[in-house]
Design a protein around this motif. Structure first.
Motif, PDB file in Angstrom:
ATOM      1  N   PHE A 128       0.789  -1.253   0.050  1.00 29.13           N
ATOM      2  CA  PHE A 128      -0.001   0.172  -0.020  1.00 29.13           C
ATOM      3  C   PHE A 128       0.932   1.246   0.103  1.00 29.13           C
ATOM      4  CE2 PHE A 128      -3.046  -3.178   1.901  1.00 29.13           C
ATOM      5  CZ  PHE A 128      -3.955  -2.878   0.965  1.00 29.13           C
ATOM      6  N   TYR A 129       2.103   1.220  -0.153  1.00 30.90           N
ATOM      7  CA  TYR A 129       3.039   2.463  -0.384  1.00 30.90           C
ATOM      8  C   TYR A 129       2.591   3.214  -1.484  1.00 30.90           C
ATOM      9  CZ  TYR A 129       6.727   1.192   3.242  1.00 30.90           C
ATOM     10  OH  TYR A 129       7.179   0.841   4.339  1.00 30.90           O
ATOM     11  N   PHE A 161       2.604  14.401   3.032  1.00 33.02           N
ATOM     12  CA  PHE A 161       2.922  15.060   1.730  1.00 33.02           C
ATOM     13  C   PHE A 161       3.745  13.941   0.878  1.00 33.02           C
ATOM     14  CE2 PHE A 161       2.828  19.210   4.006  1.00 33.02           C
ATOM     15  CZ  PHE A 161       1.393  19.639   3.904  1.00 33.02           C
ATOM     16  N   ASP A 162       4.410  13.384   1.636  1.00 28.31           N
ATOM     17  CA  ASP A 162       5.173  12.425   0.772  1.00 28.31           C
ATOM     18  C   ASP A 162       4.556  11.254   0.241  1.00 28.31           C
ATOM     19  OD1 ASP A 162       7.868  13.753   1.244  1.00 28.31           O
ATOM     20  OD2 ASP A 162       8.388  12.233   3.036  1.00 28.31           O
ATOM     21  N   LYS A 171      11.522   6.363  -0.555  1.00 25.03           N
ATOM     22  CA  LYS A 171      12.174   6.687   0.817  1.00 25.03           C
ATOM     23  C   LYS A 171      12.263   5.807   1.728  1.00 25.03           C
ATOM     24  CE  LYS A 171      11.406  10.600   2.686  1.00 25.03           C
ATOM     25  NZ  LYS A 171      11.135  11.943   3.327  1.00 25.03           N
ATOM     26  N   LYS A 172      11.161   4.859   1.907  1.00 23.68           N
ATOM     27  CA  LYS A 172      11.242   3.696   2.588  1.00 23.68           C
ATOM     28  C   LYS A 172      12.526   2.776   2.111  1.00 23.68           C
ATOM     29  CE  LYS A 172       7.944   4.278   5.531  1.00 23.68           C
ATOM     30  NZ  LYS A 172       8.450   4.454   7.204  1.00 23.68           N
ATOM     31  N   LEU A 178      20.165   2.289   3.131  1.00 28.82           N
ATOM     32  CA  LEU A 178      20.988   2.802   4.016  1.00 28.82           C
ATOM     33  C   LEU A 178      21.317   2.205   5.204  1.00 28.82           C
ATOM     34  CD1 LEU A 178      19.909   6.836   3.645  1.00 28.82           C
ATOM     35  CD2 LEU A 178      21.939   5.803   2.970  1.00 28.82           C
ATOM     36  N   LYS A 179      20.157   1.486   5.705  1.00 31.74           N
ATOM     37  CA  LYS A 179      20.466   0.768   7.036  1.00 31.74           C
ATOM     38  C   LYS A 179      21.289  -0.264   6.683  1.00 31.74           C
ATOM     39  CE  LYS A 179      16.276   2.058   9.572  1.00 31.74           C
ATOM     40  NZ  LYS A 179      15.002   1.841  10.120  1.00 31.74           N
ATOM     41  N   LYS A 180      20.864  -1.030   5.430  1.00 29.63           N
ATOM     42  CA  LYS A 180      21.636  -2.225   4.939  1.00 29.63           C
ATOM     43  C   LYS A 180      23.154  -2.077   4.786  1.00 29.63           C
ATOM     44  CE  LYS A 180      17.977  -4.842   3.025  1.00 29.63           C
ATOM     45  NZ  LYS A 180      17.560  -5.668   1.682  1.00 29.63           N
ATOM     46  N   LEU A 181      23.395  -0.611   4.173  1.00 37.27           N
ATOM     47  CA  LEU A 181      24.877  -0.206   4.037  1.00 37.27           C
ATOM     48  C   LEU A 181      25.420   0.067   5.255  1.00 37.27           C
ATOM     49  CD1 LEU A 181      24.334   2.274   0.941  1.00 37.27           C
ATOM     50  CD2 LEU A 181      25.387   0.031   1.257  1.00 37.27           C
TER      51      LEU A 181
END
Length: 766
Positions: A128-129, A161-162, A171-172, A178-181
């Motif tokens: 549902f994103y 707004f996003d 963004k997710k 980024l978390k994985k990196l």
């Protein structure tokens, strides 16, 4: 894409299964207050993945399950399913209809399904994103939600707004990437550390591997030898068991034989006991016969004595009569002489008368007179002679009777004196027997009292033994429990000490530095080792310190420099050092904040250090943190000071300058601050347990000593009671014998009294 239907069962007020179909033209659901309109919206939000029970107007997730009424039972689960039209492929799914289902049970288990297939919550969120339909989307706005959006922070409004712009998915994904990196970077750093550590350990590990191979070889040999030893021991034990079984059979046979002999002995003992009883009866009868014979012998002896006295009296009477006969014969001889004289006189008178007759007739009358006188005198003489003879005979008889009576009286006096003497002797014997009987009775009474006292002492000792046994069992049970706890805590303490000594949980660089503590002077320890915190402040202080817990405190900058060189040369990683010579206290510029609601104090004042010289370290690391009791008071305090303070709560939430808040559950299982506290608490607990255990052991020893003492007393009492019983039996036998003697004395006294009365009667008659 539009909502086609909602199916609800067991969710909040929907106890019965209900399905709401939304056809074209339906724009809303209306109804009175309390009819469940908001519950429909909550059901949609819940099935789309809402995890906050507060957003669903509940305290916990189990509150969404129908809790029952007075007439209906509560449900065991809640079920919601929504069906969405997907002909335009707005959702990333190859279906014309997409059905999303969520089910939760009272046990806490929950299921998510997409078109009947189990899935993750993450799959539903990604589905549902950028559609505006998710649980945080703008298509579902609950009561009070608009005001919250308008008065909320810009960051919260930006999410709407996003979502509307359709970039939430990206963004997710970016955040996830980024978390994985970041995670991969951390993994690479950790991998490099592991590689460097492993490379450094390759040489020693090769040596250890060789040693391990030798060990395994020796271990196999030891196993084989142990097996051989076990077999040998088993054979030896089997042989011993067989020997013991043979000995046991011999002992059993001996016991049976001894039992048989004992039964025979018991039978012989019973037979001997019967014979002894019969012999004792015969002895009693014989004693009675002897006693009667003694009495008869006394009577016969007395009669013999009487007869002897009578014989002596007769002998005396014979002598008396012989003397009297002699006297009478002499008297008769004198009388015969007198008679002869009278005869001569008569002859003279006759001659004279004849002469006178011859001479004269006148003398005839005178002669006749003389003749008459002579005849009268002769008659008188005969009478007198007879009277003399009778008198002599009567006198002799009287004298004989008198002598006999005197003899009888003398014999009666002798017998009476003898009887009186015997009576006195028997009275004395009777009195002495009574004294003996009284003595034996006193001894019997004293022995009975002593045996009673010994029985009471024995019973009291047995009672004490029972009490001591109960106390001893309880003390031994407590000692076993305490010993188990002591061993458990000791093992735990040793484990914690080993962990602390090896610095497990710390970074490889910290462990490498602490490994040089013996070779490089000036290393004082890590921050977690020098700070002591109460248990209730651990979460707050650990949150405030964060990574600083692994900082290493050193003496000065030169020590820090040497250790940095060491880390570089060894490629061991990075460590933050705190030199005591250069570290400074941090200033706190908001003293008014300490007066706020729920404020406990500055963090550096809530800790203790192992040495006064480390106070500067605590002030440097914790001097600008305020500890507050809960997050609500912390947020209020942060707002009052415009988010310029560093605040931590007792639960571990952190409010940083600028407004950021950190919180959640702790995943750090190292618990550096609590480790030393737990070691100290365990050490203290072990000392207390050891002290209590020593007291219990001393109590057990005292109880065992008391038990031994009482058992020894009981043994002595038993021996003493046995001796007293023997003495009691002896005294009883002596008492019975004394009573028999007294009985015999009484019967003898009675007989002597009767004989004495007979003698008194005889004397009286005489």
């Amino acid at each position: 894409m539009y909502l086609k239907s909602i199916e609800i069962h067991g969710f909040k007020s929907f106890a019965d299964r209900i399905k709401l179909d939304f056809k074209n033209g339906i724009t809303g659901i209306v109804g009175p207050n309390g009819s469940g309109k908001s519950n429909v919206a909550d059901a949609v939000r819940w099935v789309l993945g809402e995890q906050s029970a507060r957003q669903l107007r509940g305290a916990s997730m189990q509150d969404v399950i129908f809790s029952g009424t007075e007439i209906r039972k509560p449900m065991g689960y809640a079920y919601v399913s929504i069906c969405i039209d997907n002909e335009d492929r707005a959702l990333a799914a190859e279906y014309d209809e997409v059905t999303v289902t969520r089910r939760v049970y009272r046990s806490g288990e929950s299921d998510y399904l997409i078109n009947g297939n189990e899935c993750r919550l993450r799959d539903i969120n990604e589905l549902f994103y950028d559609t505006g339909i998710g649980k945080e989307g703008y298509s579902i706005i609950g009561q009070g939600q608009i005001d919250k959006i308008l008065s909320g922070r810009p960051e919260d409004r930006r999410e709407l707004f996003d979502e509307a712009a359709g970039i939430v998915k990206f963004k997710k994904r970016k955040d996830t990437a980024l978390k994985k990196l970041e995670s991969e970077k951390n993994n690479l750093i950790r991998l490099n550390d592991i590689l460097s550590e492993v490379e450094r350990q390759v040489g020693p590990l090769e040596k250890q591997s060789e040693a391990a191979k030798v060990y395994l070889k020796k271990k196999e040999e030891l196993k084989e030898l142990d097996a051989n030893v076990f077999i040998i021991e088993s054979e030896r034990y089997e042989k011993q068991i067989n020997e013991l079984n043979e000995k046991y059979d011999i002992v059993v046979n001996d016991c049976k034989r001894i039992d048989t002999r004992m039964e025979e002995s018991r039978a012989r003992y019973d037979e001997a006991t019967g014979r002894i009883n019969s012999l004792e009866e015969q002895i009693g009868n014989m004693r009675s016969d002897i006693s009667n014979s003694s009495v008869q012998k006394g009577k016969i002896d007395a009669q013999i004595q009487v007869l002897r006295e009578q014989i002596n009296s007769i002998h005396s009477t014979d002598e008396h009569f012989n003397a009297r006969i002699k006297t009478v014969k002499e008297t008769i001889a004198e009388h015969e002489k007198s008679l002869e004289k009278f005869r001569k006189s008569k002859e003279d008178i006759d001659r004279q008368a004849k002469e006178a007759a011859e001479s004269g007739a006148g003398n005839v009358a005178a002669l006749k007179e003389f003749d008459e006188k002579i005849e009268a005198l002769t008659a008188q003489l005969e009478e007198k002679k007879q009277l003399v003879v009778d008198t002599i005979n009567a006198r002799g008889e009287i004298k004989g009777n008198l002598e006999r009576i005197r003899t009888i009286l003398e014999q009666a006096g002798i017998r009476k004196a003898e009887f009186n003497s015997r009576l006195l002797r028997m009275k004395s014997d009777e009195a002495s027997q009574e004294e003996v009987i009284e003595k034996f009775e006193n001894e019997l009474r004293a022995l009975s009292e002593e045996i009673g006292k010994l029985d009471e002492q024995n019973a009291a000792n047995e009672l004490k033994l029972g009490e001591i046994k109960a106390e001893l069992d309880e003390a031994e049970y407590k000692e076993r429990q305490l010993d188990g706890l002591y061993r458990e805590n000791k093992t735990k303490l040793e484990t914690l000490k080993n962990i602390a000594e090896r610095y497990e949980g710390y970074g490889n660089a910290v462990r490498a530095v602490m490994g040089q503590k013996s070779s490089i002077p000036g290393i004082n320890g890590v921050v977690a080792d020098i700070i002591k915190v109460e248990g209730k402040y651990e979460n707050a202080i650990e949150t405030a310190l964060g990574a600083n817990l692994q900082n290493v405190v050193v003496k000065d900058e030169n020590t820090a420099k040497k250790l940095i060189e060491f880390l570089k040369n060894e490629h061991a990683g990075r460590v933050t050092f705190l030199p005591l010579s250069s570290i400074q206290k941090r200033d706190f510029n908001a003293p008014d904040a300490l007066n706020g609601t729920g404020v406990i104090g500055m963090a550096d004042t809530l800790v203790n250090v192992i040495d006064k010289k480390y106070e500067i370290v605590a002030q440097n690391l914790l001097g600008n943190f305020i500890v507050v009791d809960n997050i609500d008071n912390a947020i209020k305090l942060a707002r009052d000071f415009r988010f310029t303070l560093r605040i931590v709560t007792l639960a571990g939430e952190a409010l940083n300058p600028g407004g950021s808040i950190s919180g959640g559950s702790f995943r750090n299982k190292s618990n550096f601050l609590g480790r030393q506290r737990e070691i100290d608490e365990l050490s203290k607990t072990l000392k207390e347990q050891l002290s209590v255990r020593d007291k219990i052991l001393r109590n057990i020893e005292e109880l065992r000593d008391k038990r031994t003492e009482i058992r020894e007393k009981n043994a002595k009492l038993s021996e003493e009671m046995q001796n007293k019983q023997i003495s009691l039996s002896t005294v009883k036998l002596n008492l019975d014998s004394a009573n028999e003697k007294k009985k015999d004395a009484l019967s003898g006294t009675k007989w002597i009294a009767e004989e004495g009365a007979g003698i008194d009667a005889q004397i009286k008659s005489i």
